[in-house]
Design an enzyme around this catalytic site. Sequence first.
Site, PDB file in Angstrom:
ATOM      1  N   HIS A 189     -10.108 -32.025   0.212  1.00  0.00           N
ATOM      2  CA  HIS A 189     -11.340 -32.413  -0.497  1.00  0.00           C
ATOM      3  C   HIS A 189     -12.588 -31.608  -0.134  1.00  0.00           C
ATOM      4  O   HIS A 189     -13.594 -32.163   0.285  1.00  0.00           O
ATOM      5  CB  HIS A 189     -11.612 -33.918  -0.421  1.00  0.00           C
ATOM      6  CG  HIS A 189     -11.686 -34.548   0.950  1.00  0.00           C
ATOM      7  ND1 HIS A 189     -12.408 -34.028   1.984  1.00  0.00           N
ATOM      8  CD2 HIS A 189     -11.144 -35.695   1.423  1.00  0.00           C
ATOM      9  CE1 HIS A 189     -12.298 -34.820   3.033  1.00  0.00           C
ATOM     10  NE2 HIS A 189     -11.539 -35.835   2.720  1.00  0.00           N
ATOM     11  N   ASP A 227      -7.807 -38.418  -3.477  1.00  0.00           N
ATOM     12  CA  ASP A 227      -8.461 -39.128  -2.379  1.00  0.00           C
ATOM     13  C   ASP A 227      -8.654 -40.607  -2.745  1.00  0.00           C
ATOM     14  O   ASP A 227      -9.690 -41.216  -2.444  1.00  0.00           O
ATOM     15  CB  ASP A 227      -9.794 -38.486  -1.983  1.00  0.00           C
ATOM     16  CG  ASP A 227     -10.295 -38.978  -0.623  1.00  0.00           C
ATOM     17  OD1 ASP A 227      -9.569 -39.738   0.052  1.00  0.00           O
ATOM     18  OD2 ASP A 227     -11.420 -38.608  -0.240  1.00  0.00           O
ATOM     19  N   HIS A 265      -9.508 -32.842   7.203  1.00  0.00           N
ATOM     20  CA  HIS A 265     -10.723 -33.376   6.572  1.00  0.00           C
ATOM     21  C   HIS A 265     -11.863 -32.759   7.366  1.00  0.00           C
ATOM     22  O   HIS A 265     -12.057 -33.093   8.531  1.00  0.00           O
ATOM     23  CB  HIS A 265     -10.675 -34.903   6.682  1.00  0.00           C
ATOM     24  CG  HIS A 265     -11.995 -35.616   6.515  1.00  0.00           C
ATOM     25  ND1 HIS A 265     -12.099 -36.790   5.823  1.00  0.00           N
ATOM     26  CD2 HIS A 265     -13.244 -35.353   6.963  1.00  0.00           C
ATOM     27  CE1 HIS A 265     -13.365 -37.212   5.843  1.00  0.00           C
ATOM     28  NE2 HIS A 265     -14.069 -36.357   6.540  1.00  0.00           N
ATOM     29  N   ARG A 277      -3.278 -47.932   2.118  1.00  0.00           N
ATOM     30  CA  ARG A 277      -3.855 -49.067   2.860  1.00  0.00           C
ATOM     31  C   ARG A 277      -2.839 -50.006   3.501  1.00  0.00           C
ATOM     32  O   ARG A 277      -3.241 -50.970   4.144  1.00  0.00           O
ATOM     33  CB  ARG A 277      -4.789 -49.909   1.978  1.00  0.00           C
ATOM     34  CG  ARG A 277      -5.926 -49.141   1.332  1.00  0.00           C
ATOM     35  CD  ARG A 277      -6.912 -48.634   2.334  1.00  0.00           C
ATOM     36  NE  ARG A 277      -8.121 -48.120   1.692  1.00  0.00           N
ATOM     37  CZ  ARG A 277      -8.848 -47.118   2.189  1.00  0.00           C
ATOM     38  NH1 ARG A 277      -8.506 -46.543   3.332  1.00  0.00           N
ATOM     39  NH2 ARG A 277      -9.928 -46.710   1.565  1.00  0.00           N
ATOM     40  N   HIS A 319      -3.192 -36.578  -1.572  1.00  0.00           N
ATOM     41  CA  HIS A 319      -4.177 -37.249  -0.706  1.00  0.00           C
ATOM     42  C   HIS A 319      -4.537 -38.611  -1.284  1.00  0.00           C
ATOM     43  O   HIS A 319      -5.304 -38.715  -2.230  1.00  0.00           O
ATOM     44  CB  HIS A 319      -5.435 -36.387  -0.566  1.00  0.00           C
ATOM     45  CG  HIS A 319      -6.399 -36.901   0.458  1.00  0.00           C
ATOM     46  ND1 HIS A 319      -7.152 -36.087   1.253  1.00  0.00           N
ATOM     47  CD2 HIS A 319      -6.720 -38.159   0.837  1.00  0.00           C
ATOM     48  CE1 HIS A 319      -7.899 -36.811   2.063  1.00  0.00           C
ATOM     49  NE2 HIS A 319      -7.664 -38.089   1.820  1.00  0.00           N
ATOM     50  N   ASN A 352      -4.644 -43.499   8.106  1.00  0.00           N
ATOM     51  CA  ASN A 352      -5.650 -44.422   8.663  1.00  0.00           C
ATOM     52  C   ASN A 352      -5.419 -45.874   8.239  1.00  0.00           C
ATOM     53  O   ASN A 352      -6.269 -46.523   7.662  1.00  0.00           O
ATOM     54  CB  ASN A 352      -7.066 -43.965   8.313  1.00  0.00           C
ATOM     55  CG  ASN A 352      -7.321 -43.856   6.821  1.00  0.00           C
ATOM     56  OD1 ASN A 352      -6.379 -43.802   6.036  1.00  0.00           O
ATOM     57  ND2 ASN A 352      -8.572 -43.840   6.426  1.00  0.00           N
ATOM     58  N   HIS A 383     -11.312 -50.019  -1.995  1.00  0.00           N
ATOM     59  CA  HIS A 383     -12.082 -50.955  -1.174  1.00  0.00           C
ATOM     60  C   HIS A 383     -12.323 -52.213  -1.993  1.00  0.00           C
ATOM     61  O   HIS A 383     -12.586 -52.128  -3.194  1.00  0.00           O
ATOM     62  CB  HIS A 383     -13.433 -50.359  -0.766  1.00  0.00           C
ATOM     63  CG  HIS A 383     -13.308 -49.237   0.212  1.00  0.00           C
ATOM     64  ND1 HIS A 383     -12.854 -49.431   1.500  1.00  0.00           N
ATOM     65  CD2 HIS A 383     -13.552 -47.923   0.101  1.00  0.00           C
ATOM     66  CE1 HIS A 383     -12.840 -48.262   2.129  1.00  0.00           C
ATOM     67  NE2 HIS A 383     -13.250 -47.333   1.294  1.00  0.00           N
TER      68      HIS A 383
END
Lengths: 424, 310
Positions: A232, A305, A179, A64, A60, A94, A309
């Site tokens: 998670h 996970d 999730h 990006r 997981h 995502n 950012h």
Amino acid sequence: MWIKGGRLIDPANNRDEIADILIRDGRIEGIYPTAGTVPKGEEVIDAQGMWVLPGLIDMHAHVREPGFEYKEDIESAGRAAAAGGVTTVVCMANTDPVNDNPSVTQYIIRKAARVSRVRILPVGAITVGLEGKVLAEMGLMREAGCVAVSDDGRPVEDASIMRRALEYASTFSLPVISHCEDRNLAGSGVMNEGPLSSKLGLPGIPAVAEEIMVSRDVLLSGYTRVPIHVTHISTKGSLEIISRAKQQGIRVTCDVTPHHLLLTEECVKAYDTNTKMNPPLREASDRQALIEGIRMNLVDCIASDHAPHARDEKDLDFDLAPFGMIGLQTLLPSLMKIHLEHDIDFPQLLACVTRNPARVLGLEGGTLSPGARADMVIFDPTAAWSLTEEMICSKSKNTPFIGQAFTGKVVRTFVEGTEVYPAD
Amino acid sequence: MNWPHKDLIGIEELTSEEIYTILDMTKSFKEISKREIKKVPTLRGKTVVLLFYEPSTRTRLSFELAAKRLSADTTALSASGSSFAKGETIMDAAQNVMAMAPDCIVIRYPYAGLVKKLAETLPCSIINAGDGYHEHPTQALLDMYSMREQLGTLEGLHVAIVGDILHSRVARSNVYGLKKVGAHVTLVAPKTLLPPGVDTWGVNVATALDPIVPEADVIMMLRVQKERIHEQYFPDEREYSYFYGLNKKRVERMKPGAVIMHPGPMNRGVEITYDAADSARSIILNQVENGVAVRMTLLYLSLGGNVNVD
């Protein structure tokens, strides 16, 4: 290549012994008693005092790319992974555009083949645009190379869509990773809901927001007879639901993150946005339950996970900053920390990042079996070090582990027999 | 004796002795506002910057008057007229303000956490004028001052705080403060407006107002945050005011001498009726008056004044 005298730990074969290992043509040729003679002309790596482990599978991560290359890209994530002993990175859908069709899947796979030191395996979206409405082209994404499907970050709200997703994904033997979060219950929450969130004046995410969806997905899995992997999990209650389901024969598996095993909501007290994640850091009793879950083999996998950012995104109020922390590079050192702090057998922890994710996702690898691909880590179990921002290979540096002391350091990482860490 | 705090982030960090010091000193500062020339030179040459990132009438005006009556120079900045609206981070904005060498920044901010960070980072005094759902310490201090002024003591007082406790920084600061000075607190609200973990706060919690009315020495009504109604914390204003509003009937059942408080702004007709707000028991305007004096005390102490109790 002859790796000599290391402690070979391979949960897939219940192996834990000092031995030599021979690598030829990117594969493990054989394992030999360390007293034997090395064939002439063979390159020798002295691994005495070191641990030789299967390369980790991080099931997981958020890489990006495409779309958020300013946070992380396939190349930088690969470097971070290699430095953390991770040789296979499973990356969530995502991105922008969302990986909900074979073109995006192919883009990721081709780009990874060109620039990544480690194996990057994409996860396709369950629904188009992660919108929870229309099933994505799972079959075509499978053919293009996706290893699972998940609407991570934006869970499927509609139970009927989730049911169809399970049934349809199983048609193509695609594992479904869920999730679990009821987004209405989670509301505008930013940390665990409880006395501490009230005291800090931060809106809370109740444990039940996770548990209600774990219940739903477990029930759907039982009803459809399709396995489900819950990613998670963070609460004692989630683990209890999963434990009961497993007893009933429902094929549910789960993973936890190292940060939920190492940290609690107490870390939020300084309002450091690097401690803001989803699911949020929970209470000490939750952390303890997750640790016991590993000890009792209720927790199948550990996954980072990894959620990069940029600094300017995290440099906001706790209420406004995005969720997530990076974790690829600290995955193996974190396992060592868990081993030392909670006295769990290291091979048992190692299974959670090698054999078990390989089984859950049906992947080759996660083992040192003769004939297997030589994805390996040489790990120095005694090296003491502290994480600094400069060491971080990811483009983003958002981790509360900066400044933390670790014992045990990745010395070398190999993918198919080729050294990918340290970088030359 | 020097005041040991550079900043005022919350009542949580004050001792009961410190709270009493503030309340005792406030008395003499209150007197200044009654003079014909409402100004003393105490803070001459000091600069106080008021940063208000949330709408405020009372608190902002109160701080500004407090600073001016002590002869400090003040300047006020609100979110709409500042570069915050242009996307500058608040940390940058604060550091820019700091570069202009203020002695004190009074800040109101919609989220918890920042005020604490500013206090840790900036060398000047930081006074919290309300941060998110966290704390509003000067409000609690002026509330305690007003209760003590009206009722003579704080110890043993029974204070009922009624309404949206969940979203109230005023309630949090008052709970910290009132517990420290030995008052008894009862929080009254429907369960949807009680914060998670309220049972760990060490106060009484009630879901019905009527049984509390004749027991309390102080009934403090909190504003119903109309903007939050969409989140369905209660069905509508009619039902809310029926069960939790302070009206004439309830005022008549109050203990002799008991008082009505409200931090403002009031929603007349929702949590408090005209009768109640304007009754002889109401000390709502005294609260406002005392607010200036309490803030004078805090500015004085934070900017290096000596603790001086007669």
